[in-house]
Every structure is written in C-alpha cells, then in structure tokens.
Write an enzyme that holds these catalytic residues in place. Sequence first.
Site, mmCIF file in Angstrom:
data_model
loop_
_atom_site.group_PDB
_atom_site.id
_atom_site.type_symbol
_atom_site.label_atom_id
_atom_site.label_comp_id
_atom_site.label_asym_id
_atom_site.label_seq_id
_atom_site.Cartn_x
_atom_site.Cartn_y
_atom_site.Cartn_z
ATOM 1 N N ASP A 101 1.204 -3.185 16.058
ATOM 2 C CA ASP A 101 -0.228 -3.405 15.882
ATOM 3 C C ASP A 101 -0.743 -2.202 15.084
ATOM 4 O O ASP A 101 -0.748 -1.076 15.584
ATOM 5 C CB ASP A 101 -0.918 -3.491 17.250
ATOM 6 C CG ASP A 101 -2.420 -3.727 17.132
ATOM 7 O OD1 ASP A 101 -2.982 -3.546 16.023
ATOM 8 O OD2 ASP A 101 -3.034 -4.088 18.144
ATOM 9 N N VAL A 102 -1.183 -2.446 13.851
ATOM 10 C CA VAL A 102 -1.546 -1.314 12.979
ATOM 11 C C VAL A 102 -2.791 -0.567 13.454
ATOM 12 O O VAL A 102 -3.077 0.527 12.954
ATOM 13 C CB VAL A 102 -1.735 -1.748 11.504
ATOM 14 C CG1 VAL A 102 -0.456 -2.279 10.910
ATOM 15 C CG2 VAL A 102 -2.886 -2.740 11.361
ATOM 16 N N TYR A 132 -16.103 -6.791 6.427
ATOM 17 C CA TYR A 132 -14.853 -6.822 5.656
ATOM 18 C C TYR A 132 -14.965 -5.947 4.406
ATOM 19 O O TYR A 132 -14.095 -5.100 4.142
ATOM 20 C CB TYR A 132 -14.528 -8.265 5.259
ATOM 21 C CG TYR A 132 -13.267 -8.406 4.433
ATOM 22 C CD1 TYR A 132 -12.018 -8.332 5.044
ATOM 23 C CD2 TYR A 132 -13.318 -8.599 3.050
ATOM 24 C CE1 TYR A 132 -10.855 -8.453 4.294
ATOM 25 C CE2 TYR A 132 -12.157 -8.723 2.301
ATOM 26 C CZ TYR A 132 -10.933 -8.658 2.929
ATOM 27 O OH TYR A 132 -9.777 -8.764 2.189
ATOM 28 N N LYS A 164 -12.728 -2.605 2.992
ATOM 29 C CA LYS A 164 -11.970 -2.570 1.727
ATOM 30 C C LYS A 164 -12.488 -1.455 0.804
ATOM 31 O O LYS A 164 -11.732 -0.857 0.039
ATOM 32 C CB LYS A 164 -12.022 -3.942 1.050
ATOM 33 C CG LYS A 164 -11.256 -5.014 1.834
ATOM 34 C CD LYS A 164 -9.768 -4.672 1.919
ATOM 35 C CE LYS A 164 -8.997 -5.554 2.861
ATOM 36 N NZ LYS A 164 -7.550 -5.280 2.870
HETATM 37 P P1 NAD Z 1 -2.560 -13.382 6.138
HETATM 38 O O1 NAD Z 1 -3.478 -13.682 7.275
HETATM 39 O O2 NAD Z 1 -1.762 -14.482 5.543
HETATM 40 O O3 NAD Z 1 -1.583 -12.184 6.522
HETATM 41 C C1 NAD Z 1 -2.037 -11.066 7.255
HETATM 42 C C2 NAD Z 1 -0.889 -10.564 8.120
HETATM 43 O O4 NAD Z 1 -1.359 -9.412 8.825
HETATM 44 C C3 NAD Z 1 -0.436 -11.588 9.175
HETATM 45 O O5 NAD Z 1 0.974 -11.709 9.150
HETATM 46 C C4 NAD Z 1 -0.938 -11.002 10.468
HETATM 47 O O6 NAD Z 1 -0.125 -11.328 11.587
HETATM 48 C C5 NAD Z 1 -0.918 -9.517 10.164
HETATM 49 N N1 NAD Z 1 -1.785 -8.755 11.045
HETATM 50 C C6 NAD Z 1 -3.045 -9.061 11.442
HETATM 51 N N2 NAD Z 1 -3.493 -8.134 12.298
HETATM 52 C C7 NAD Z 1 -2.509 -7.211 12.440
HETATM 53 C C8 NAD Z 1 -2.375 -6.020 13.198
HETATM 54 N N3 NAD Z 1 -3.357 -5.577 13.991
HETATM 55 N N4 NAD Z 1 -1.221 -5.320 13.092
HETATM 56 C C9 NAD Z 1 -0.210 -5.765 12.313
HETATM 57 N N5 NAD Z 1 -0.278 -6.888 11.582
HETATM 58 C C10 NAD Z 1 -1.408 -7.609 11.654
HETATM 59 O O7 NAD Z 1 -3.525 -12.750 5.043
HETATM 60 P P2 NAD Z 1 -3.284 -12.306 3.522
HETATM 61 O O8 NAD Z 1 -4.203 -13.081 2.682
HETATM 62 O O9 NAD Z 1 -1.845 -12.274 3.180
HETATM 63 O O10 NAD Z 1 -3.867 -10.820 3.597
HETATM 64 C C11 NAD Z 1 -3.051 -9.671 3.482
HETATM 65 C C12 NAD Z 1 -3.895 -8.530 2.964
HETATM 66 O O11 NAD Z 1 -4.439 -8.909 1.694
HETATM 67 C C13 NAD Z 1 -5.090 -8.173 3.851
HETATM 68 O O12 NAD Z 1 -5.236 -6.775 3.892
HETATM 69 C C14 NAD Z 1 -6.264 -8.781 3.114
HETATM 70 O O13 NAD Z 1 -7.474 -8.097 3.358
HETATM 71 C C15 NAD Z 1 -5.814 -8.631 1.683
HETATM 72 N N6 NAD Z 1 -6.492 -9.522 0.745
HETATM 73 C C16 NAD Z 1 -6.361 -10.879 0.850
HETATM 74 C C17 NAD Z 1 -7.010 -11.697 -0.069
HETATM 75 C C18 NAD Z 1 -6.906 -13.201 -0.043
HETATM 76 O O14 NAD Z 1 -7.671 -13.873 -0.762
HETATM 77 N N7 NAD Z 1 -5.994 -13.776 0.697
HETATM 78 C C19 NAD Z 1 -7.805 -11.109 -1.077
HETATM 79 C C20 NAD Z 1 -7.918 -9.724 -1.135
HETATM 80 C C21 NAD Z 1 -7.249 -8.933 -0.217
#
Ligand code: NAD
Length: 275
Positions: free
Chosen positions: A72-73, A178, A182
């Site tokens: 858990d980060v 959010y 970021k």
């Molecule tokens: P996702 O939900 O598919 O993946 C997120 C992962 O983080 C999951 O596997 C989840 O289990 C894990 N996670 C959640 N809470 C956690 C915790 N406390 N400790 C450890 N792991 C944890 O989402 P994604 O779209 O792949 O997002 C990944 C990153 O990309 C995030 O930081 C998100 O803010 C960023 N992001 C996503 C988008 C988008 O449009 N999808 C855009 C910009 C930035």
Amino acid sequence: MGRTKFDFEGETVIVTGGSSGIGRAIALEFGRAGATVLNADIRATSKDVDAQTPTHEAIEADGGTAEFVETDVSDPDALAAVVERAEEIGVDGQNSTARRTSSPGVDVMVNNAGVFVREEMLDVSIDDFEFIHDINSKGVFCGCQVAGQAMKDRGEGGVIINTASISSTHAQKNQVPYDSTKGAIRMITRGAALEFAEHDVRVNAVAPGHIATEFGAGAEKKEQAVVADDLVKPIPLDRPGYPEDVAPAVLFLASDQAGYVTGETMYVDGGWQVF
Ligand code: NAD
C-alpha cells in the site's frame, strides 16, 4: 520511422500500481526489455477485464523475471520493504548479472499507483481529500524518498519516474482533490531532481492525457473517458490514448538515452495540453 529497443537486462525495476492499466503496461514493457520487475500493488490481479493474468505471471510467461509484492503506497514502511526486497533479490543471486552496477538494489523506481475522485469542491469531505493525497502525493513523495535514500547509499546512481497527469498543470471541473495531488507530483519530481542530482539520480515524470483504463470507475469508464473529452476539447492526434502509449515514454526516461534529462514532466497526451 525508426525503432528503438530498450535494454534493461540485469536491472531491477519497481513499479507501483503495476497490476492494472498504465502501471501494468509499464511493468510488461520493462519485463520485455529484460529487467527484473517488482510489481508493488495492493492487489495482484488486475482491475482490467482485458488482462486477467496477474502482471508478474504475464512477465514470467513471456520469459522474464518478476514478482508481486503486496504494497500500500500510502504506507511508507511498505514502500521501504519493497526497496529492501529489490536488494534481497540481488543477494539471492537472481540478479547477479547487473549490467551497470556492482551491488544489488533498485535501479529504477516507478511511482505510478494512483486513485481518482471526482466531486464538486464544496462537497468534498476531508476524509476524501486525505485519502487521495495519502495515496497519490504522499505515496509518490515516500516512493521518491525511500528509493532516493537507497540509491544514495548504494552510490551507483539510479532513476525515478513518477506518474503525473495533464491535471498537474490543467484544472478540470470537480477534480480539485485529484488535480492538487498531480500538481504536487510535478513539484515533488522537480524538487527531488534538484536534490538527488548530486547522487547521480535522475527524477522525471510522465503526464498521461486521457488514457483508456479502468481508472476511477468500472469498465464502461474506458470508452467514456475518451468520448467525454472529445466533446469538451479535441485530442490533436485524434485518437484515444492507451497504456501502451505511456509505457515507452517511461522506458525512454529510465534509459541512458535520457541521461541528461532530469526534473522534466513529459506529456503523453496526443497533444491535449498544447492549447
Ligand atoms: P488503474 O486504476 O488502472 O491502475 C491503478 C493501479 O494502482 C491499480 O492496479 C491499483 O490496484 C493500484 N493502487 C491503487 N491504490 C493503491 C495503493 N494504495 N497502493 C498500491 N497500489 C495502489 O489506473 P491507471 O489509469 O492505470 O492509473 C495509473 C496512474 O496513471 C495513476 O497515478 C493515475 O493518476 C495516472 N493517470 C491516469 C490517467 C488516465 O486517464 N487513466 C491520466 C493521467 C494520469
């Protein structure tokens, strides 16, 4: 157009949130490039309905080396334990062929895990605000801190990549909690780059645009993210983004080809933020 093949043979890479979406694509790409990958996530199985095989198993099935470390980060001790695990792997001899280094340890730390909350600012509870900051910004801060300390102690340099967002610089409605995480990640990246440079540790961020993942909600969100954004503001490259668009940018920033790049936030958004 030219092709670039990245080589991370003998290097140990930690990816937080590597079970799903962007993190999974990053972990798989590092696995293909020969790295030993530690997926540090709260769950081993993906939220992504298109990817049922756990990331570490998918990497191993492809001939690579990987393991899942339940993490858990938002817990600094859990992050420290993953970094320690990276050191143990080398002691076990599994990673004894390290190409650039003479001692075991984390070579690349990808602080990617993140969660999403969409709510009107006046309705946001302090619990929700703290929840998202605990994971997104504190998680990245502590990930940089534990990896930076380990890299400094090891004395052989290293690379840290954080997952920021277009939200690092662009406010969107109902996203104050959010967007503020970021924005913080962008500045944690810049500050850490400044402080860690003397230890030969580069720190950069990728800032994805709207990427089709399970992020924040259920499966239907995948298509909605793209459609909704098309209505508000077109994506210049005129197509949705996918996790596989983000992963190569991370490998580039982690590679020696980016050896003079630090403190940078690289947008991977099809041009969304340029106007
Ligand atoms: P996702 O939900 O598919 O993946 C997120 C992962 O983080 C999951 O596997 C989840 O289990 C894990 N996670 C959640 N809470 C956690 C915790 N406390 N400790 C450890 N792991 C944890 O989402 P994604 O779209 O792949 O997002 C990944 C990153 O990309 C995030 O930081 C998100 O803010 C960023 N992001 C996503 C988008 C988008 O449009 N999808 C855009 C910009 C930035």
